[in-house]
Scaffold this motif. Structure first.
Motif, PDB file in Angstrom:
ATOM      1  N   UNK A   1       0.841  -1.197   0.000  1.00 43.82           N
ATOM      2  CA  UNK A   1       0.000   0.000   0.000  1.00 43.82           C
ATOM      3  C   UNK A   1       0.882   1.255   0.000  1.00 43.82           C
ATOM      4  N   UNK A   2       1.927   1.246   0.825  1.00 42.48           N
ATOM      5  CA  UNK A   2       2.845   2.388   0.885  1.00 42.48           C
ATOM      6  C   UNK A   2       3.447   2.666  -0.488  1.00 42.48           C
ATOM      7  N   UNK A   3       3.868   1.615  -1.182  1.00 35.09           N
ATOM      8  CA  UNK A   3       4.471   1.787  -2.497  1.00 35.09           C
ATOM      9  C   UNK A   3       3.484   2.409  -3.479  1.00 35.09           C
ATOM     10  N   UNK A   4       2.229   1.943  -3.435  1.00 31.50           N
ATOM     11  CA  UNK A   4       1.224   2.467  -4.359  1.00 31.50           C
ATOM     12  C   UNK A   4       0.879   3.925  -4.053  1.00 31.50           C
TER      13      UNK A   4
ATOM     14  N   UNK B   1       4.307  10.412   6.322  1.00 33.98           N
ATOM     15  CA  UNK B   1       3.052  10.473   7.084  1.00 33.98           C
ATOM     16  C   UNK B   1       2.527   9.065   7.314  1.00 33.98           C
ATOM     17  N   UNK B   2       2.606   8.254   6.275  1.00 34.05           N
ATOM     18  CA  UNK B   2       2.160   6.857   6.346  1.00 34.05           C
ATOM     19  C   UNK B   2       2.990   6.088   7.373  1.00 34.05           C
ATOM     20  N   UNK B   3       4.315   6.282   7.341  1.00 37.48           N
ATOM     21  CA  UNK B   3       5.212   5.544   8.238  1.00 37.48           C
ATOM     22  C   UNK B   3       4.918   5.844   9.703  1.00 37.48           C
ATOM     23  N   UNK B   4       4.579   7.091   9.992  1.00 37.82           N
ATOM     24  CA  UNK B   4       4.286   7.457  11.385  1.00 37.82           C
ATOM     25  C   UNK B   4       3.053   6.729  11.914  1.00 37.82           C
ATOM     26  N   UNK B   5       2.181   6.310  11.000  1.00 34.36           N
ATOM     27  CA  UNK B   5       0.929   5.652  11.396  1.00 34.36           C
ATOM     28  C   UNK B   5       0.947   4.158  11.100  1.00 34.36           C
ATOM     29  N   UNK B   6       2.137   3.617  10.803  1.00 34.38           N
ATOM     30  CA  UNK B   6       2.234   2.231  10.336  1.00 34.38           C
ATOM     31  C   UNK B   6       1.665   1.202  11.313  1.00 34.38           C
TER      32      UNK B   6
END
Length: 526
Positions: free
Chosen positions: A187-190, A200-205
């Motif tokens: 999902x992160x890659x897409x 932002x995504x990583x902080x909420x992983x």
């Protein structure tokens, strides 16, 4: 095209309505769909979808396709929401949800819309592209052939969540968390490819992995909207999903029947179940107006995948699943509905899979004397279900076989190929597959998990996987319970490679041999 966050626009409105966006929305979208409007003869629904008397064709279909003679007293009307601007019944709640979002200041120019969809609601959101709004939908590549392509044609971004967890009770590992971590990275890659800030995504992983481990795609859409300051329509929980049908669809059908000389009080309504908005909204209207429970809800059988709707077991727990409000619930065999589907498609009716299932449920109810007058909600059309465009004129291609069928015709397969995104068979598993099919273990090949994942995610065949597939030969695919191998068979079919999947997979073989999952499979190591 990159989708970038716009902090300036996020703060500019400060909870106030974006009046420019609202004006464009009313002109370009709301004015083109069913809505209340004052006229010289009073208030009426403008732009209603057709309510068509299909009784004669219905009687002919029952006789020619099923050998059933129906009474000439029956009345069947089809509510063709396939003809709505946007192409499906889901446009109705989308319009009310988005209108409310703009009016309350929750949605404004520059925001990204995130939503989980099985197709139709995502396509409805695609209409918002004309307003300059960006839409990202969370989908599965297991969507019926053509749905993902149609989303992309409409400019809707898709985040693919298609990893087959294939639960295998008895494995001594937290398989859901393992797979969730893999999905989270995909999902992160897409999202990165769409230009979103992945820090932002990583902080909420951790929260994202938790949602994926629970297979809570609905919750994930809400979460992404929150962390990216976007907007989530929340179709599964938004009351406008119900209100749209209670305040417009129900009265619309009522007005149309009155013009035909009938009363909705004398009719039963049949609809399939997606989010529950249609069935619950229509139920509320009928109970308030006529004091009757007249809505029958239709589901496919538990082992069947019908576009855009849920099986009954997957409806339990949803907010708008209200069985006490329904007159009846019916689980119907979609395979039995296919002759009817072909019949009505050849007659020129624009109906999709769920509509065919609803019509077949109506046929069964009429055959068993459950009422004489019906309105069937035909929720969408056939265009995006591309596989049927070629199949309606002939035999449809099969991509799966039962264990017994595989055993009885094992010699027609040149080889047997294991395909899974997470697990690989142990030696005992390979021996089980071979012995169950009466073949030598050298006939059983094992595809690398990462190659299968690449094929499923990109729909492109990796060279290392291609070497395991003999040219111009037929192969038999096996996975844990049959879902991954079925998807692989469908993808290979689009490439001209003849492959079929064993329904039930290795767990089906294990069930007849007393083997536990931990005896026969392990996490893939490459």
């Amino acid at each position: 095209m990159e989708i970038a966050r716009s902090p300036e626009k996020e703060t500019a409105y400060n909870g106030k309505p974006d009046q420019n966006l609202l004006a464009k929305f009313n002109t370009e979208i709301r004015s083109r769909v069913p809505h209340w409007q004052e006229g010289p003869e009073g208030t009426h629904v403008q732009n209603p979808t057709p309510l068509t008397n299909i009784t004669s064709d219905f009687i002919e279909c029952a006789r020619t396709e099923y050998g059933i003679e129906l009474s000439s007293k029956i009345r069947v009307f089809g509510k063709l929401d396939s003809e709505i601007y946007g192409g499906s019944v889901k446009v109705r709640p989308m319009v009310q949800i988005i209108e409310d979002g703009i009016k309350t200041g929750s949605l404004h120019s520059g925001q990204i819309i995130f939503e989980a969809t099985s197709g139709n609601f995502g396509l409805a959101l695609g209409l918002l592209r004309s307003l300059g709004l960006q839409v990202i939908t969370l989908v599965s590549r297991r969507l019926q052939e053509g749905v993902t392509e149609e989303l992309e044609r409409q400019g809707v971004k898709t985040v693919d969540l298609d990893i087959d967890i294939c639960p295998a009770p008895g494995l001594q590992m937290d398989q859901n968390t393992l797979v969730a971590n893999t999905i989270a990275q995909n999902v992160k890659q897409q999202l990165s490819e769409y230009g979103l800030d992945t820090s932002i995504y990583d902080k909420s992983l951790p929260g994202i992995v938790h949602l994926l481990a629970r297979q809570d795609v609905i919750g994930l859409a809400k979460h992404l909207a929150k962390i990216y300051n976007g907007f989530c329509p929340e179709q599964y929980d938004n009351e406008y999903n119900v209100i749209a049908h209670e305040t417009i669809t129900g009265p619309e059908i009522d007005q149309q029947l009155l013009r035909e000389g009938y009363s909705l009080a004398d009719f039963r309504i049949i609809t399939t179940f997606g989010t529950g908005g249609t069935s619950t909204g229509l139920s509320k209207y009928l109970q308030k107006k006529y004091g009757k429970k007249s809505v029958h809800v239709v589901y496919p059988l538990n082992n069947q995948d019908v576009a855009g709707i849920r099986t009954k077991d997957k409806s339990l727990g949803l907010r708008f699943y209200r069985p006490k409000d329904y007159s009846g619930q019916h689980e119907v065999d979609f395979d039995a509905a296919k002759p009817l589907f072909r019949f009505f498609a050849r007659k020129g009716y624009n109906i999709g899979e769920s509509s065919a299932l609803a019509l077949y449920a109506c046929l069964q109810m009429l055959n068993f004397g459950v009422g004489e007058s019906f309105v069937v909600v035909l929720a969408d059309g056939i265009e995006k279900y591309g596989k049927y465009l070629g199949e309606l004129a002939g035999e449809e291609r099969r991509y799966e076989v039962s264990i017994d069928e595989a055993r009885s015709s094992t010699e027609q397969y040149d080889s047997i190929l294991w395909t899974h995104t997470t697990y690989a068979p142990k030696n005992e598993g390979i021996q089980l597959i071979a012995s169950s099919l009466g073949r030598g273990i050298d006939n059983v090949k094992v595809a690398r998990a990462q190659d299968v994942q690449t094929l499923v995610m990109t729909e492109k065949l990796p060279e290392t996987l291609k070497t395991l597939i003999p040219d111009h030969k037929k192969i038999l695919l096996v996975c844990m319970v049959g879902a991954t191998s079925l998807r692989v068979a469908e993808l290979l079919g689009t490439m001209g490679i003849e492959a079929v999947s064993v329904t039930g997979g290795v767990m089906g073989f294990a069930g007849t041999n007393g083997k536990s999952p931990s005896d026969i499979v392990q996490l893939a190591r490459e």
